[in-house]
Design a protein around this motif. Sequence first.
Motif, mmCIF file in Angstrom:
data_model
loop_
_atom_site.group_PDB
_atom_site.id
_atom_site.type_symbol
_atom_site.label_atom_id
_atom_site.label_comp_id
_atom_site.label_asym_id
_atom_site.label_seq_id
_atom_site.Cartn_x
_atom_site.Cartn_y
_atom_site.Cartn_z
ATOM 1 N N HIS A 10 -37.968 16.280 10.804
ATOM 2 C CA HIS A 10 -38.155 15.053 10.748
ATOM 3 C C HIS A 10 -39.334 14.330 10.271
ATOM 4 O O HIS A 10 -40.133 14.135 11.338
ATOM 5 C CB HIS A 10 -37.643 14.606 12.230
ATOM 6 C CG HIS A 10 -36.368 15.041 12.519
ATOM 7 N ND1 HIS A 10 -35.428 14.379 13.174
ATOM 8 C CD2 HIS A 10 -35.739 16.252 12.646
ATOM 9 C CE1 HIS A 10 -34.424 14.757 13.438
ATOM 10 N NE2 HIS A 10 -34.335 15.969 13.037
ATOM 11 N N VAL A 17 -33.139 13.107 10.947
ATOM 12 C CA VAL A 17 -31.965 14.072 10.147
ATOM 13 C C VAL A 17 -31.653 14.773 11.389
ATOM 14 O O VAL A 17 -31.946 16.056 11.537
ATOM 15 C CB VAL A 17 -32.668 14.784 8.951
ATOM 16 C CG1 VAL A 17 -33.750 15.689 9.341
ATOM 17 C CG2 VAL A 17 -31.400 15.638 8.469
ATOM 18 N N ILE A 34 -35.099 17.654 2.062
ATOM 19 C CA ILE A 34 -33.647 17.917 2.409
ATOM 20 C C ILE A 34 -32.701 17.698 1.328
ATOM 21 O O ILE A 34 -33.041 17.298 0.218
ATOM 22 C CB ILE A 34 -32.977 16.885 3.478
ATOM 23 C CG1 ILE A 34 -33.233 15.546 3.007
ATOM 24 C CG2 ILE A 34 -33.748 17.103 4.775
ATOM 25 C CD1 ILE A 34 -32.630 14.431 4.007
ATOM 26 N N SER A 67 -28.635 10.188 8.904
ATOM 27 C CA SER A 67 -29.754 10.281 8.032
ATOM 28 C C SER A 67 -30.420 8.848 7.994
ATOM 29 O O SER A 67 -29.906 8.330 7.316
ATOM 30 C CB SER A 67 -29.711 11.369 6.844
ATOM 31 O OG SER A 67 -29.253 12.553 7.066
ATOM 32 N N ASP A 70 -27.214 16.389 3.357
ATOM 33 C CA ASP A 70 -28.314 15.794 4.382
ATOM 34 C C ASP A 70 -28.578 14.508 4.109
ATOM 35 O O ASP A 70 -28.618 13.485 5.138
ATOM 36 C CB ASP A 70 -29.264 16.869 4.765
ATOM 37 C CG ASP A 70 -28.554 17.918 5.699
ATOM 38 O OD1 ASP A 70 -27.453 17.740 6.549
ATOM 39 O OD2 ASP A 70 -29.156 18.959 5.608
ATOM 40 N N ALA A 71 -29.136 14.335 3.081
ATOM 41 C CA ALA A 71 -29.407 12.664 2.711
ATOM 42 C C ALA A 71 -28.566 11.721 2.932
ATOM 43 O O ALA A 71 -28.750 10.715 3.155
ATOM 44 C CB ALA A 71 -30.129 12.819 1.164
ATOM 45 N N HIS A 74 -25.701 12.279 4.944
ATOM 46 C CA HIS A 74 -25.227 12.337 6.143
ATOM 47 C C HIS A 74 -25.407 10.946 6.875
ATOM 48 O O HIS A 74 -26.295 10.212 6.892
ATOM 49 C CB HIS A 74 -25.767 13.526 6.790
ATOM 50 C CG HIS A 74 -25.304 13.407 8.562
ATOM 51 N ND1 HIS A 74 -25.495 12.712 9.456
ATOM 52 C CD2 HIS A 74 -24.338 14.405 8.516
ATOM 53 C CE1 HIS A 74 -24.614 13.573 10.424
ATOM 54 N NE2 HIS A 74 -23.792 14.238 9.972
#
Length: 257
Positions: free
Chosen positions: A222, A214, A181, A191, A185-186, A188
């Motif tokens: 995932h 995620v 990712i 996550s 996103d990491a 988020h």
Amino acid sequence: MSQFNRRGWIKGAGAGLAGLWLAACDKLNENPAALGVLRGAEGLTRRAQRLVTDRKALAREFPPAAISADFKPNGSVDPDDPAYRAHLANGFADWRLVIDGLVERPLALSLAELRAQPSRTQITRHDCVEGWSSIGKWTGARLGPLLDQAGLKPNARYIVFHCADSLEQTLDGSGQYYESIDLIDAYHPQSILAYAMNDRPLPVAHGAPVRLRVERQLGYKHAKYVMRLEAVEDFAHIGRGKGGFWEDRGYEWYAGI
């Protein structure tokens, strides 16, 4: 389109198109022009979604009463990797989560140390590209603070999740499962590296000892049986260079929902 309707559309489309897509993957892999068009469209989709949604917008969360009685496991359910079997046999006492690559301070965390990290619990829906979905409760270490501990270097752009399971036996090792990712996103809030499911230790079929959650992406992102996190600038040196096991075989790298 609302988040709920977009998820519903993807599930319906996925159920109807999954077979056609899988059958077409080999042909697409033989056609560089077609792959270039798909990658361009994927990039436009990713950029368009992020223009109209808050980077930290949460996936929908549900009340405990909504938890699925039967949560179907996706992908591998019992890895036969010798190192993984040894960890499983001793209750993961010697297992370590390695965080390395483009970091200032590489880490090797035991399961107990991971459980002591800043955590989050969330009840969310898992949407599979095959068209089914289930709701589960996940507790795990927040990914962002872990990366901050390791100290990402300026040229780190992606986080790669190296896993213990293999879906294909290949001479070059490209059958080993991995996913990736980007840093958006990491970091988020949802996550996490989940070590508990429905208030119990994560079952083997669902990725013990830890799996990635995620929540704004489809199920194949995932990663289960996570052994190592690697911060990288690109994917050229990993697998077939597309950023994930299924991506190497034609799936989109960005699977946002």
